[in-house]
Design an enzyme around this catalytic site. Structure first.
Site, PDB file in Angstrom:
ATOM      1  N   HIS A 105       0.850  -1.190   0.000  1.00  0.00           N
ATOM      2  CA  HIS A 105       0.000   0.000   0.000  1.00  0.00           C
ATOM      3  C   HIS A 105       0.884   1.238   0.000  1.00  0.00           C
ATOM      4  O   HIS A 105       1.822   1.349   0.798  1.00  0.00           O
ATOM      5  CB  HIS A 105      -0.903   0.020   1.237  1.00  0.00           C
ATOM      6  CG  HIS A 105      -1.602   1.338   1.445  1.00  0.00           C
ATOM      7  ND1 HIS A 105      -1.362   2.158   2.538  1.00  0.00           N
ATOM      8  CD2 HIS A 105      -2.514   2.000   0.686  1.00  0.00           C
ATOM      9  CE1 HIS A 105      -2.094   3.249   2.445  1.00  0.00           C
ATOM     10  NE2 HIS A 105      -2.802   3.183   1.326  1.00  0.00           N
ATOM     11  N   SER A 106       0.612   2.182  -0.901  1.00  0.00           N
ATOM     12  CA  SER A 106       1.296   3.473  -0.930  1.00  0.00           C
ATOM     13  C   SER A 106       2.811   3.274  -0.976  1.00  0.00           C
ATOM     14  O   SER A 106       3.329   2.664  -1.916  1.00  0.00           O
ATOM     15  CB  SER A 106       0.842   4.302   0.269  1.00  0.00           C
ATOM     16  OG  SER A 106       1.176   5.655   0.124  1.00  0.00           O
ATOM     17  N   LEU A 107       3.571   3.757   0.028  1.00  0.00           N
ATOM     18  CA  LEU A 107       5.012   3.558   0.036  1.00  0.00           C
ATOM     19  C   LEU A 107       5.365   2.083  -0.113  1.00  0.00           C
ATOM     20  O   LEU A 107       6.301   1.728  -0.839  1.00  0.00           O
ATOM     21  CB  LEU A 107       5.612   4.109   1.336  1.00  0.00           C
ATOM     22  CG  LEU A 107       7.075   3.760   1.614  1.00  0.00           C
ATOM     23  CD1 LEU A 107       7.985   4.362   0.558  1.00  0.00           C
ATOM     24  CD2 LEU A 107       7.488   4.207   3.015  1.00  0.00           C
ATOM     25  N   GLY A 109       3.824  -0.115  -1.732  1.00  0.00           N
ATOM     26  CA  GLY A 109       3.670  -0.474  -3.132  1.00  0.00           C
ATOM     27  C   GLY A 109       4.826   0.010  -3.982  1.00  0.00           C
ATOM     28  O   GLY A 109       5.250  -0.677  -4.924  1.00  0.00           O
TER      29      GLY A 109
END
Length: 293
Positions: A105-107, A109
């Protein structure tokens, strides 16, 4: 059943929430959280998945270095993005399972996509939530980024000890407002990411995590990373998430990545864990059932 575990890597430990079958499983699914979150970001999704998971699948949500219960880097060492890729590599090579799936998720990812490109032999599937390849910017920004990054480090070094909160509820309220989420949804992240010290509630996260990056890839570099990903690649974007991800995703060919839009914002997996959990579960089963290359 979910248990707490700790994995040693160079000079620090990586803390994890995981199923208790890592020694007998044939496939590991590793969850990487976003910036200033921690492994509890995936707690509700893990509960959805474990209720329907085959016994030979190992789930493991880790705290990135400097986050949650994982160790901090040394005082003279900041959290350069590319160092996370080395951290994840040290962690992944210790897992005995034949297949490995990264969920970020986010970072998390960004880290997972870069790692998948650089080490395709260790990644059998890549599932991203509100993330799509490494962050990039025009090369002309590189000199200003260097200057701003060094100055941000100087400011952090000059700061005195951060002010804490007199009670847990106040800290929870501040984090919920910052994340634009109800307190009930963000509370697991807060509970894992805060501690009572000398009568004050203080965040566990290393203050150095707030330093700006000294370097960001150019667009050409980011495109090369995406092109090098060899494993099946699935992306979930929240319909109220970051607009830049939607525009970026339109430039990708359908054969490169499968993209699903769900309700919610940047933390759509917290807002709709049942939906996102089912998508992850379907992806896990697809990779698990595929023949080994």
């Amino acid at each position: 059943m979910l248990v707490q575990h700790s994995y040693p890597i160079s000079e620090r430990n990586i803390a994890a929430i995981e199923t208790d079958n890592r020694q007998t499983a044939s496939c590991s699914v590793i969850f990487l959280h976003g910036w200033l979150d921690n492994a509890a970001s995936f707690q509700s999704v893990l509960h959805v998945i474990t209720s329907q998971l085959p016994s030979h699948i190992h789930l493991c949500a880790i705290d990135l270095p400097g986050h949650g219960l994982s160790g901090h880097k040394s005082a003279d060492n900041f959290y350069a993005f590319h160092d996370y890729i080395d951290d994840i590599h040290q962690f992944l090579v210790t897992l005995p399972t034949k297949k490995k799936i990264l969920v970020g998720h986010s970072l998390g990812g960004l880290i997972a996509s870069c790692y998948s490109a650089a080490f395709p032999e260790y990644v059998d599937g890549l599932f991203l939530i509100e993330s799509l390849g490494p962050l990039s910017e025009p090369a002309a920004n590189s000199v200003q980024r260097l200057r701003d990054g060094v100055n941000s480090r100087s400011r952090i070094r000059r700061k005195s000890r951060r002010k804490g909160y007199d009670d847990y509820a106040a800290a929870l309220q501040v984090r919920a407002a910052h994340s634009a989420l109800p307190e009930a949804l963000i509370e697991p992240i807060v509970a894992r990411g805060i501690e009572l010290r000398d009568g004050q509630w203080l965040w566990r996260a290393d203050p150095k995590l707030s330093a700006q990056s000294l370097y960001r890839m150019s667009d050409a570099h980011a495109e090369a990373v995406l092109a090098a990903i060899q494993s099946p690649f699935f992306v979930v974007l929240g319909d109220q998430g970051y607009p830049s991800l939607k525009s970026y995703s339109r430039a990708l060919r359908p054969e490169q990545v499968e993209i699903e839009h769900v309700q919610g914002g940047h933390h759509c997996h917290l807002e709709h864990p049942e939906r996102v959990g089912q998508l992850i579960l379907q992806f896990i089963k697809k990779i698990d059932e595929a023949p080994c290359s």
